[in-house]
Write a protein that holds these residues in place. Structure first.
Motif, PDB file in Angstrom:
ATOM      1  N   LYS A 133       0.842  -1.194   0.000  1.00 30.09           N
ATOM      2  CA  LYS A 133       0.000   0.000   0.000  1.00 30.09           C
ATOM      3  C   LYS A 133       0.878   1.245   0.000  1.00 30.09           C
ATOM      4  O   LYS A 133       1.834   1.330   0.775  1.00 30.09           O
ATOM      5  CB  LYS A 133      -0.895   0.002   1.235  1.00 30.09           C
ATOM      6  N   GLN A 134       0.535   2.190  -0.872  1.00 25.04           N
ATOM      7  CA  GLN A 134       1.287   3.446  -0.890  1.00 25.04           C
ATOM      8  C   GLN A 134       0.896   4.263   0.331  1.00 25.04           C
ATOM      9  O   GLN A 134      -0.283   4.370   0.672  1.00 25.04           O
ATOM     10  CB  GLN A 134       1.020   4.239  -2.170  1.00 25.04           C
ATOM     11  N   ARG A 135       1.911   4.828   0.994  1.00 27.32           N
ATOM     12  CA  ARG A 135       1.681   5.537   2.246  1.00 27.32           C
ATOM     13  C   ARG A 135       1.947   7.029   2.098  1.00 27.32           C
ATOM     14  O   ARG A 135       2.560   7.489   1.142  1.00 27.32           O
ATOM     15  CB  ARG A 135       2.580   4.965   3.350  1.00 27.32           C
ATOM     16  N   ASP A 136       1.517   7.781   3.095  1.00 30.42           N
ATOM     17  CA  ASP A 136       1.601   9.241   3.058  1.00 30.42           C
ATOM     18  C   ASP A 136       2.766   9.782   3.890  1.00 30.42           C
ATOM     19  O   ASP A 136       3.536   9.024   4.491  1.00 30.42           O
ATOM     20  CB  ASP A 136       0.288   9.860   3.522  1.00 30.42           C
ATOM     21  N   LYS A 137       2.851  11.101   3.940  1.00 30.75           N
ATOM     22  CA  LYS A 137       3.940  11.787   4.637  1.00 30.75           C
ATOM     23  C   LYS A 137       3.945  11.478   6.134  1.00 30.75           C
ATOM     24  O   LYS A 137       5.012  11.334   6.744  1.00 30.75           O
ATOM     25  CB  LYS A 137       3.829  13.292   4.405  1.00 30.75           C
ATOM     26  N   GLU A 138       2.765  11.367   6.733  1.00 30.11           N
ATOM     27  CA  GLU A 138       2.694  11.073   8.159  1.00 30.11           C
ATOM     28  C   GLU A 138       3.300   9.700   8.461  1.00 30.11           C
ATOM     29  O   GLU A 138       4.003   9.528   9.458  1.00 30.11           O
ATOM     30  CB  GLU A 138       1.241  11.140   8.663  1.00 30.11           C
ATOM     31  N   THR A 139       3.043   8.737   7.586  1.00 34.20           N
ATOM     32  CA  THR A 139       3.615   7.401   7.771  1.00 34.20           C
ATOM     33  C   THR A 139       5.123   7.441   7.599  1.00 34.20           C
ATOM     34  O   THR A 139       5.861   6.826   8.373  1.00 34.20           O
ATOM     35  CB  THR A 139       2.990   6.401   6.778  1.00 34.20           C
ATOM     36  N   LEU A 140       5.590   8.187   6.614  1.00 31.57           N
ATOM     37  CA  LEU A 140       7.033   8.343   6.407  1.00 31.57           C
ATOM     38  C   LEU A 140       7.690   8.913   7.662  1.00 31.57           C
ATOM     39  O   LEU A 140       8.702   8.394   8.134  1.00 31.57           O
ATOM     40  CB  LEU A 140       7.302   9.260   5.208  1.00 31.57           C
ATOM     41  N   GLN A 141       7.086   9.948   8.225  1.00 28.50           N
ATOM     42  CA  GLN A 141       7.637  10.575   9.432  1.00 28.50           C
ATOM     43  C   GLN A 141       7.573   9.634  10.629  1.00 28.50           C
ATOM     44  O   GLN A 141       8.499   9.571  11.436  1.00 28.50           O
ATOM     45  CB  GLN A 141       6.912  11.890   9.722  1.00 28.50           C
ATOM     46  N   ARG A 142       6.492   8.882  10.737  1.00 34.15           N
ATOM     47  CA  ARG A 142       6.329   7.953  11.868  1.00 34.15           C
ATOM     48  C   ARG A 142       7.328   6.790  11.789  1.00 34.15           C
ATOM     49  O   ARG A 142       7.936   6.417  12.792  1.00 34.15           O
ATOM     50  CB  ARG A 142       4.898   7.415  11.900  1.00 34.15           C
ATOM     51  N   LEU A 143       7.528   6.244  10.592  1.00 37.54           N
ATOM     52  CA  LEU A 143       8.416   5.087  10.449  1.00 37.54           C
ATOM     53  C   LEU A 143       9.899   5.446  10.511  1.00 37.54           C
ATOM     54  O   LEU A 143      10.706   4.692  11.042  1.00 37.54           O
ATOM     55  CB  LEU A 143       8.138   4.353   9.135  1.00 37.54           C
ATOM     56  N   TYR A 144      10.249   6.596   9.936  1.00 38.53           N
ATOM     57  CA  TYR A 144      11.669   6.946   9.801  1.00 38.53           C
ATOM     58  C   TYR A 144      12.086   8.157  10.631  1.00 38.53           C
ATOM     59  O   TYR A 144      13.262   8.504  10.634  1.00 38.53           O
ATOM     60  CB  TYR A 144      12.013   7.196   8.335  1.00 38.53           C
ATOM     61  N   HIS A 145      11.142   8.804  11.292  1.00 36.47           N
ATOM     62  CA  HIS A 145      11.443   9.964  12.137  1.00 36.47           C
ATOM     63  C   HIS A 145      12.205  11.039  11.367  1.00 36.47           C
ATOM     64  O   HIS A 145      13.205  11.581  11.844  1.00 36.47           O
ATOM     65  CB  HIS A 145      12.194   9.545  13.402  1.00 36.47           C
ATOM     66  N   LEU A 146      11.711  11.338  10.180  1.00 34.09           N
ATOM     67  CA  LEU A 146      12.319  12.366   9.334  1.00 34.09           C
ATOM     68  C   LEU A 146      11.546  13.661   9.469  1.00 34.09           C
ATOM     69  O   LEU A 146      10.315  13.655   9.587  1.00 34.09           O
ATOM     70  CB  LEU A 146      12.325  11.922   7.870  1.00 34.09           C
ATOM     71  N   ARG A 147      12.270  14.754   9.423  1.00 38.80           N
ATOM     72  CA  ARG A 147      11.635  16.077   9.463  1.00 38.80           C
ATOM     73  C   ARG A 147      11.249  16.480   8.046  1.00 38.80           C
ATOM     74  O   ARG A 147      11.887  16.089   7.073  1.00 38.80           O
ATOM     75  CB  ARG A 147      12.602  17.103  10.055  1.00 38.80           C
ATOM     76  N   GLY A 148      10.245  17.297   7.949  1.00 40.71           N
ATOM     77  CA  GLY A 148       9.768  17.765   6.646  1.00 40.71           C
ATOM     78  C   GLY A 148      10.803  18.535   5.858  1.00 40.71           C
ATOM     79  O   GLY A 148      10.810  18.492   4.619  1.00 40.71           O
ATOM     80  N   ASP A 149      11.716  19.218   6.546  1.00 39.30           N
ATOM     81  CA  ASP A 149      12.724  20.005   5.839  1.00 39.30           C
ATOM     82  C   ASP A 149      13.869  19.152   5.294  1.00 39.30           C
ATOM     83  O   ASP A 149      14.737  19.646   4.596  1.00 39.30           O
ATOM     84  CB  ASP A 149      13.282  21.110   6.739  1.00 39.30           C
ATOM     85  N   GLU A 150      13.869  17.853   5.581  1.00 42.94           N
ATOM     86  CA  GLU A 150      14.917  16.961   5.079  1.00 42.94           C
ATOM     87  C   GLU A 150      14.534  16.284   3.770  1.00 42.94           C
ATOM     88  O   GLU A 150      15.411  15.863   3.025  1.00 42.94           O
ATOM     89  CB  GLU A 150      15.205  15.857   6.107  1.00 42.94           C
ATOM     90  N   VAL A 151      13.245  16.161   3.525  1.00 46.54           N
ATOM     91  CA  VAL A 151      12.755  15.382   2.394  1.00 46.54           C
ATOM     92  C   VAL A 151      12.120  16.299   1.355  1.00 46.54           C
ATOM     93  O   VAL A 151      11.212  17.064   1.665  1.00 46.54           O
ATOM     94  CB  VAL A 151      11.725  14.331   2.864  1.00 46.54           C
ATOM     95  N   GLU A 152      12.619  16.183   0.126  1.00 43.92           N
ATOM     96  CA  GLU A 152      12.031  16.946  -0.968  1.00 43.92           C
ATOM     97  C   GLU A 152      10.846  16.211  -1.569  1.00 43.92           C
ATOM     98  O   GLU A 152       9.815  16.792  -1.858  1.00 43.92           O
ATOM     99  CB  GLU A 152      13.090  17.215  -2.037  1.00 43.92           C
TER     100      GLU A 152
END
Length: 169
Positions: A60-79
């Motif tokens: 299943k394709q996931r969203d930004k919230e899932t990306l942040q939850r799984l990898y603990h990435l900040r929004g300013d790090e990911v283009e």
């Protein structure tokens, strides 16, 4: 005297011209590809190439919230990114292509993904040995600002496609 001087300069000029031409040829050859892979490839194009070559329908394709939850990435790090995970939490399959803002942040993305790998390893080690084996064969690869993470039976194929797409001139 003038003609003797001209002949001497001509003999010195030829090796200088040869060196200049060789230097120019080397510089042109080295500048054919932007550092860190092609700059014109997008995450969407990479994801499409991966989906065409490897069956990702079960994910299943996931969203930004899932990306942040799984990898603990900040929004300013990911283009940009694309993330696919298993529908069920008893499966370890996961594919992510993440484009960091710059190469330094790509290294941080890899570090954060490594933490995810560690967490998944602990989770599946004694619980689901077949899923644990998939995690052990994961791919975590970066090219310039792009990072690929794949836990899949086709992880090697995904890595190959990722590299080809970013290194193609």
């Amino acid at each position: 005297m003038v003609s003797l001087f001209a002949k001497a300069n001509g003999k010195r000029l030829i090796p200088l011209l040869v060196i200049t031409v060789l230097f120019a040829a080397v510089m042109i050859g080295c500048s054919g590809k932007p550092e860190g892979g092609r700059s014109d490839v997008t995450v969407a194009e990479l994801a499409e190439r991966l989906k065409q070559a490897v069956k990702l329908d079960e994910l299943k394709q996931r969203d930004k919230e899932t990306l942040q939850r799984l990898y603990h990435l900040r929004g300013d790090e990911v283009e940009d990114f694309v993330l696919y995970t298993a529908v069920s939490n008893v499966k370890a399959d996961e594919v992510a292509v993440i484009q960091a803002k710059d190469a330094a942040q790509a290294e941080r993305v890899k570090q954060q993904v490594s933490k995810r790998i560690d967490a998944q390893t602990v989770k599946f080690k004694d619980y689901r040995p077949e899923e644990y084996a998939l995690i052990q064969k994961h791919v975590l690869k970066s090219e310039g600002r792009f990072v690929l993470f794949a836990v899949s039976k086709a992880a090697d194929r995904l890595e190959q496609l990722f590299i080809e797409a970013l290194r193609r001139s």
